[in-house]
Design a protein around this motif. Structure first.
Motif, mmCIF file in Angstrom:
data_model
loop_
_atom_site.group_PDB
_atom_site.id
_atom_site.type_symbol
_atom_site.label_atom_id
_atom_site.label_comp_id
_atom_site.label_asym_id
_atom_site.label_seq_id
_atom_site.Cartn_x
_atom_site.Cartn_y
_atom_site.Cartn_z
ATOM 1 N N ASP A 42 69.409 -104.474 145.986
ATOM 2 C CA ASP A 42 67.930 -103.957 146.300
ATOM 3 C C ASP A 42 68.389 -102.509 145.821
ATOM 4 O O ASP A 42 69.135 -101.536 146.688
ATOM 5 C CB ASP A 42 68.026 -104.122 147.774
ATOM 6 C CG ASP A 42 66.731 -103.393 148.418
ATOM 7 O OD1 ASP A 42 66.624 -103.325 149.678
ATOM 8 O OD2 ASP A 42 66.163 -103.112 147.528
ATOM 9 N N ASP A 44 66.525 -99.708 145.737
ATOM 10 C CA ASP A 44 66.080 -98.591 146.381
ATOM 11 C C ASP A 44 66.106 -98.912 148.076
ATOM 12 O O ASP A 44 65.412 -98.141 148.741
ATOM 13 C CB ASP A 44 64.253 -98.432 146.314
ATOM 14 C CG ASP A 44 63.461 -99.970 146.463
ATOM 15 O OD1 ASP A 44 62.380 -100.109 145.970
ATOM 16 O OD2 ASP A 44 63.998 -100.784 146.838
ATOM 17 N N SER A 46 64.612 -101.200 150.007
ATOM 18 C CA SER A 46 63.518 -101.580 150.521
ATOM 19 C C SER A 46 63.641 -102.755 151.383
ATOM 20 O O SER A 46 63.013 -103.112 152.285
ATOM 21 C CB SER A 46 62.236 -101.736 149.728
ATOM 22 O OG SER A 46 62.656 -102.877 148.639
ATOM 23 N N THR A 214 63.748 -92.776 146.711
ATOM 24 C CA THR A 214 62.630 -93.645 146.851
ATOM 25 C C THR A 214 61.664 -92.942 147.945
ATOM 26 O O THR A 214 62.012 -92.804 149.069
ATOM 27 C CB THR A 214 62.776 -94.982 147.509
ATOM 28 O OG1 THR A 214 63.815 -95.436 146.448
ATOM 29 C CG2 THR A 214 61.595 -95.767 147.458
ATOM 30 N N LEU A 216 59.104 -93.011 150.667
ATOM 31 C CA LEU A 216 58.414 -94.196 151.474
ATOM 32 C C LEU A 216 57.165 -93.768 152.154
ATOM 33 O O LEU A 216 56.313 -94.500 152.751
ATOM 34 C CB LEU A 216 59.479 -94.263 152.701
ATOM 35 C CG LEU A 216 60.809 -94.502 152.207
ATOM 36 C CD1 LEU A 216 61.867 -94.442 153.809
ATOM 37 C CD2 LEU A 216 60.840 -95.856 151.433
#
Length: 892
Positions: A42, A44, A46, A214, A216
Motif C-alpha cells: 500500500d 500511499d 490508503s 498523498t 487526503l
C-alpha cells in the motif's frame, strides 16, 4: 451440503476421533481445499487497493491452526505478480499469517482481509494481504532509528515549492516535522496529507527524507503558536521544531543578502531571531530596513549551527505594522497609516516659523509637519516615523519622530516654469524645490504679514511668498523687476494652486547683467549688477560685512547681506545694487557666492601723499603698501586707533580697526611703520588706510643713548624711544614703580613701569615715551626686555655738594657713592628717614626710603657714613641721594 452444516459435521467427527481432550486431529478426514490470494504494498497508506500500489513477489504466506502451535500447516510464496496459491490444505479452521522475515525493510502487514480461514473439502478461499510502513505521529519518529521507513499523517503547513524547493512541513497533534525531497500529489497549505519517508537527522533535528505525499483532502490548519523571538531562536528545546509560529511586535535590527535570500534580524525585546525572506517569494525588501516593525508568522527551520530561523511562507505571513516606504509610497498611503521613510530635507524646519520641512528621495517630495527634536539644516538625511495625513489637499506626514542620520547636501532644484509652479505640475511636484528663471514681477501685495509677489516667466502667473519669518528684503520686488527664484512649492488649499516660498536671500537672484568692476563703478546708483573677483579681506575683518573685491579692471567695496563666510583669496561672485558712500561707488545689499580659491596679488607701493587721495580715486578700495612712514600722532576714534604717518611726501591716516584685533601697543609717536592695507574713502574727501591684521604692519622704534633720550633738542617730550642700559634700582625698591637705568655716565629713571621682575645689574632694553618729572627727562610706562647680566655697574665717587646739585643735572638718576659724610641732622617724613650729611664740601639730604627696609638704628647725628645710592630730583635743581638696601650704607 452447505458450508455451515459441513463445519458442524466436521466438528462432531473431530471430537469423536479425539483420544485426548483438546488435541487437534484430522486423521479421519482426508479431504482438502485451496487458499488463493495476493499480497500488495500500500504505497500511499490508503488501506485499499489503488493504481499506485505495488504487487509484492517472494512473500511467504501460509496457514497455521487456529488453536495450537504456530507452525505452518501449509504455505506458499507469492509469484511475480504478488499472487499466491496454497494447495492441498486439509479441511479445518486456520489463521492466515505472513512470514515477516520475507517482508524486508521496515514494512509490516497492515491488514489481512480474511485472517480466520475455514477450509472445506474441495473449497477455495480467497485472502487479500495489505503490506505497508508503520504510521507514527510526526514528532514520535525521534524514537526510531534513522533509515526507518514510516508513514505520518497530518496537515500541511506550507505549499510544496513555497520556498522554491521540495520541502513540506506537516503537523499533527504531537507536533510538526519537516519532510524533504517531497514528491507525489500537489499539496496546498491546510491540506490533510499522508506522507511516507525515511527517518533522518540534520543536526539535532529529526526529519523525513524522500517523502512521498498523498493528499487526503482539506484539513484543519492549526493556529500558529505565539512565541517570543528568543524562544523561537532556540525552538524552545525542540518543542517548536519545524512548527508554524507567530512573532508579534518585533523590530528589524539588521539585514543582509545571503545566497540570494534576504536575511533579516528581528527582535521583540527578548533577543534576536533570524528571519529568511526566501528569494522564491516576492517580498518588497525595501520595507524591511531597521527599525521597521512587524508581526510575522512562519515556519521554524534549523540552521547549520543549530539555531532556528523563521521562514514566512508568503507575503501575507508578514504584517508590517510600521513599514519602510519611499516618499512616493507615503503619498500613496492611507491617512492614518504609520510609516518609516528616509529622505533629505530641503529646508530647516524653523525658517518659515511653522515647524514644517520638505523631505525628498529619488521618487518624490512631501511636507512633514510639526517637526521637533534635533537641530536640522538643509541637506540633512533624516529617518522619519510618522502618520500619513492630508493638508491643503495634499499628503503630508504628521506626528513624526525624527532621527538625523547625516549631512549629505541637498540636490539641485528642479527647473520649472512659472505656470508649472502654480499647479505643481498638476500636483506631481508638490513640496519640491524648484527654480523658476527670468520671472518678471507683475504685482505685489501683503498677506498675513508676508509679502506676496506675482511673477511670470511668460508661461503664466505664479505667487511667490516672501515669508516674514525668513526676513527677506522686498525692496527689489517692484513691477518689471526680473528674478531667478528658487523655492519650495506649497499648496494654498484652494483652486489647486501652489505658492513658491524662497528659503533665504540666496534663493532670490535679481536678474542682471554680468559686469567688470570698472563697469560696475560707472553704473548709476540703484542699478542691480553681478560681478566676480577676488576677496581682498575676510568678510569678518572689519565687523561690518564689507568685502573689498578686485578684478583686473579695479576694486570695489561690497557690503554683503547674505551668503557664506568669505576669506582672503576666495574667488567670489557678487550680486547687489550700485550705491555711493563718501562719494565713491560701492555695492550694497550684496549676496555672495564662493566659487573657488585664488590668491591676492602684491599690494601696490604708494607714497603716503598719493595714498591719502587714492591717486585721485583710482585706487579706491585697493590694497596698497606704504613704507618707512613715521608716526607723528596717535589718537582715538571711538574704539579704533588713528595714526598720522608720513614717509616725507605728506601725511596719511592709518585706521587700526578694533574688529581686526590688531595689537596697538607699539604704534606710538616716533615709531616707523611699513603698512599694507585697504584704502577707504572718508567723508572729508580723503582716504584712510586700513590694515587687515597685525601681520599687515611692521613697526620699527629707533634705539637712542640715554644722553640722547634726555637731550631736550633731539628728544621731544612724547616721543617713543628705546634705550639700553643696566638696572641700578629694582621696580619695587622705592615702592613707586621706578627703575633707574644706567649707561656709562648717563642714567634715566623709568617711571610708571608695568610690574616687571628685574634685578640690579640686569642688562635691559626699555621702550617708552619721553616725559618730564621734577624738571628732568624720564622714560614713561616703558616695556622692559631683559637681555642678560652686566658687570659694569660701578657707582661714581662724588662729593656731597656736587650730589646735591646733581652736577647741574648731568648726574640725574646716576648711581653714585660718597665717603666720610657726617650726619648733622635727622628728620622723619612720610617717605622715610631724612639725613642731612656733609663730607666737608656742603650739605646733602639722604632719604632712607621706608620701602627699602633699611635698618636705621645707627643713623643718628654725628654718625660717620659711607653711602651708595641713586640721585633723585626733588625740584628747584636740588637732588637727594636714595640708598637701595642695607648694603648701601656703611657706618664708620
Amino acid at each position: 451440503m452447505n458450508r455451515t452444516k459441513f463445519a458442524r459435521a466436521l466438528g462432531v467427527i473431530l471430537i469423536a476421533s479425539c483420544d485426548n481432550a483438546g488435541q487437534e486431529s484430522i486423521l479421519d478426514i482426508t479431504s482438502t481445499g485451496t487458499v488463493v490470494g495476493g499480497v500488495f504494498f500500500d504505497v500511499d497508506g490508503s488501506g485499499s487497493r489503488d493504481s499506485s500500489d505495488l504487487n509484492l513477489p517472494g512473500i511467504r504466506v501460509g496457514l497455521v491452526f487456529a488453536r495450537g502451535n504456530q507452525e505452518f500447516a501449509a504455505s506458499a510464496v507469492t509469484r511475480g505478480d504478488g499472487t499466491f496459491q496454497v494447495n492441498d490444505v486439509p479441511v479445518g479452521s486456520y489463521t492466515f499469517v505472513v512470514d515477516s522475515s520475507t517482508l524486508g525493510d521496515t514494512a509490516q502487514v497492515a491488514r489481512i482481509d480474511t485472517s480466520a480461514v475455514d477450509v472445506l473439502p474441495n473449497d477455495t478461499v480467497a485472502v487479500q494481504v495489505i503490506v505497508s510502513f508503520p504510521t507514527f505521529g510526526g514528532t514520535n519518529i525521534s524514537q526510531l532509528p534513522t533509515g526507518t521507513r514510516v508513514f505520518i499523517q497530518g496537515v500541511a503547513l506550507n505549499q510544496v515549492q513555497a520556498f522554491g524547493d521540495t520541502t513540506l512541513h506537516v503537523a499533527d497533534t504531537s507536533g510538526a516535522i519537516r519532510v524533504a525531497d517531497v514528491r507525489g500529489d500537489p499539496v496546498a497549505t491546510g491540506d490533510s496529507v499522508r506522507v511516507s519517508g525515511t527517518v533522518a537527522t540534520r543536526g539535532t533535528e529529526f526529519l523525513l527524507r524522500n517523502g512521498r505525499v498523498t493528499r487526503l483532502g482539506i484539513g484543519n490548519l492549526p493556529a500558529a503558536d505565539s512565541i517570543s523571538t528568543s524562544v523561537a531562536a532556540l525552538a524552545d528545546s525542540s518543542r517548536f521544531n519545524s512548527a508554524l509560529v507567530r512573532i508579534a511586535g518585533a523590530t528589524v535590527t539588521d539585514t543582509a543578502t545571503v545566497d540570494g535570500n534576504f536575511v533579516v534580524g528581528i527582535d521583540d525585546g527578548t533577543g534576536r531571531l533570524t528571519m529568511i525572506l526566501d528569494e522564491a517569494i516576492s517580498f518588497n525588501r525595501i520595507n524591511f530596513r531597521p527599525p521597521a516593525e512587524l508581526n510575522v508568522s512562519g515556519l521554524l527551520v534549523q540552521s547549520n549551527d543549530g539555531s532556528r530561523q523563521l521562514k514566512p511562507r508568503s507575503v501575507s505571513d508578514v504584517d508590517l505594522r510600521v513599514p519602510f516606504v519611499t516618499v512616493d509610497g507615503v503619498r500613496a498611503g492611507t491617512p492614518g497609516d504609520t510609516v518609516l521613510v528616509i529622505g533629505v530635507t530641503a529646508n530647516d524646519p524653523t525658517i518659515f516659523g511653522d515647524s514644517t520641512l520638505h523631505l525628498s528621495d529619488a521618487t518624490r517630495a512631501i511636507r512633514v509637519t510639526d517637526v521637533s527634536g534635533p537641530a536640522i539644516v538643509t541637506g540633512d538625511s533624516l529617518l522619519i516615523r510618522g502618520v500619513v495625513a492630508a493638508r491643503a489637499g495634499q499628503p503630508v506626514l504628521r506626528a513624526v519622530a525624527v532621527t538625523n542620520l547625516a549631512s549629505v547636501g541637498f540636490r539641485d532644484p528642479v527647473d520649472a516654469s512659472s505656470s508649472q509652479g502654480a499647479s505643481a505640475g498638476n500636483g506631481a511636484i508638490d513640496a519640491v524645490l524648484v527654480l523658476v528663471e527670468n520671472a518678471v514681477v507683475q504685482d505685489t501685495a501683503t498677506s498675513g504679514g508676508d509679502f506676496v509677489v506675482t511673477v511670470d516667466d511668460g508661461s503664466g502667473d505664479l505667487k511667490v511668498r516672501l515669508d516674514a519669518d525668513v526676513g527677506l528684503s522686498n525692496s527689489d520686488f517692484v513691477p518689471g523687476a526680473q528674478f531667478d527664484l528658487t523655492g519650495l512649492l506649497v499648496p494654498t488649499g484652494s483652486n489647486n494652486e501652489w505658492e513658491l516660498k524662497p528659503r533665504s536671500a540666496a534663493d532670490v537672484s535679481l536678474g542682471v547683467a554680468f559686469v567688470t568692476i570698472a563697469q560696475a563703478r560707472l553704473r548709476p546708483p540703484g542699478d542691480s549688477i553681478s560681478m566676480a573677483g577676488i576677496a581682498l579681506n575676510d568678510r569678518a575683518t572689519f565687523g561690518d560685512n564689507t568685502i573689498h573685491v578686485a578684478d583686473s579692471s579695479g576694486t570695489i567695496i561690497t557690503t554683503v547681506s547674505s551668503g557664506p563666510t568669505v576669506f582672503v583669496g576666495d574667488s567670489v561672485r557678487v550680486r547687489g545694487i550700485v550705491n555711493r558712500v563718501n562719494g565713491q561707488p560701492v555695492i550694497a545689499n550684496g549676496s555672495v557666492e564662493v566659487i573657488g580659491n585664488s590668491s591676492v596679488g602684491p599690494a601696490v607701493l604708494q607714497p603716503t601723499a598719493l595714498a591719502r587721495t587714492a591717486d585721485g580715486g583710482r585706487l579706491d578700495g585697493a590694497l596698497v603698501r606704504v613704507d618707512s612712514a613715521a608716526i607723528s600722532a596717535r589718537t582715538q576714534s571711538g574704539p579704533d586707533v588713528l595714526l598720522t604717518v608720513s614717509d616725507g611726501s605728506g601725511t596719511l591716516t592709518i585706521r587700526l580697526d578694533v574688529s581686526a584685533n590688531i595689537d596697538v601697543t607699539e604704534f606710538v609717536a616716533g615709531a616707523v611703520v611699513d603698512v599694507v592695507g585697504l584704502l577707504v574713502a572718508t567723508n572729508s574727501g580723503t582716504w584712510e588706510l586700513k590694515p587687515r591684521a597685525t601681520s599687515d604692519l611692521t613697526v620699527r622704534i629707533p634705539v637712542v643713548t640715554i644722553t640722547e633720550a634726555k637731550d631736550s633738542v633731539t628728544s621731544l617730550v612724547g616721543t617713543t624711544v628705546t634705550i639700553v642700559g643696566t638696572v641700578a634700582s629694582e621696580w619695587a625698591t622705592f615702592g613707586d614703580s621706578t627703575i633707574h637705568i644706567v649707561s656709562g655716565t648717563s642714567a634715566i629713571r623709568a617711571v610708571m613701569t608695568p610690574q616687571v621682575f628685574v634685578l640690579v645689574r640686569d642688562s635691559v632694553r626699555a621702550t617708552g615715551v619721553v616725559g618730564l618729572l621734577n624738571g628732568q627727562r624720564v622714560l614713561q610706562s616703558p616695556a622692559i626686555f631683559i637681555a642678560g647680566t652686566s658687570n659694569f655697574l660701578v657707582p661714581a665717587a662724588v662729593s656731597t655738594a656736587s650730589v646735591a646739585s646733581g652736577f647741574g643735572g648731568r648726574r640725574d638718576a646716576q648711581l653714585v657713592s660718597i665717603a666720610g659724610a657726617v650726619v648733622s641732622a635727622t628728620s622723619a617724613t612720610a617717605e622715610g628717614l631724612e639725613l642731612t650729611v656733609s663730607d666737608g664740601s656742603g650739605d646733602l639730604v639722604i632719604l632712607v626710603d621706608t620701602d627699602t627696609g633699611i635698618d636705621t638704628t645707627g643713623l643718628v647725628v654725628a654718625a660717620d657714613l659711607d653711602v651708595v645710592g641713586v640721585l633723585v630730583p626733588v625740584g628747584g635743581n636740588v637732588w637727594r641721594l636714595q640708598p637701595r638696601s642695607d648694603s648701601d650704607i656703611v657706618i664708620n
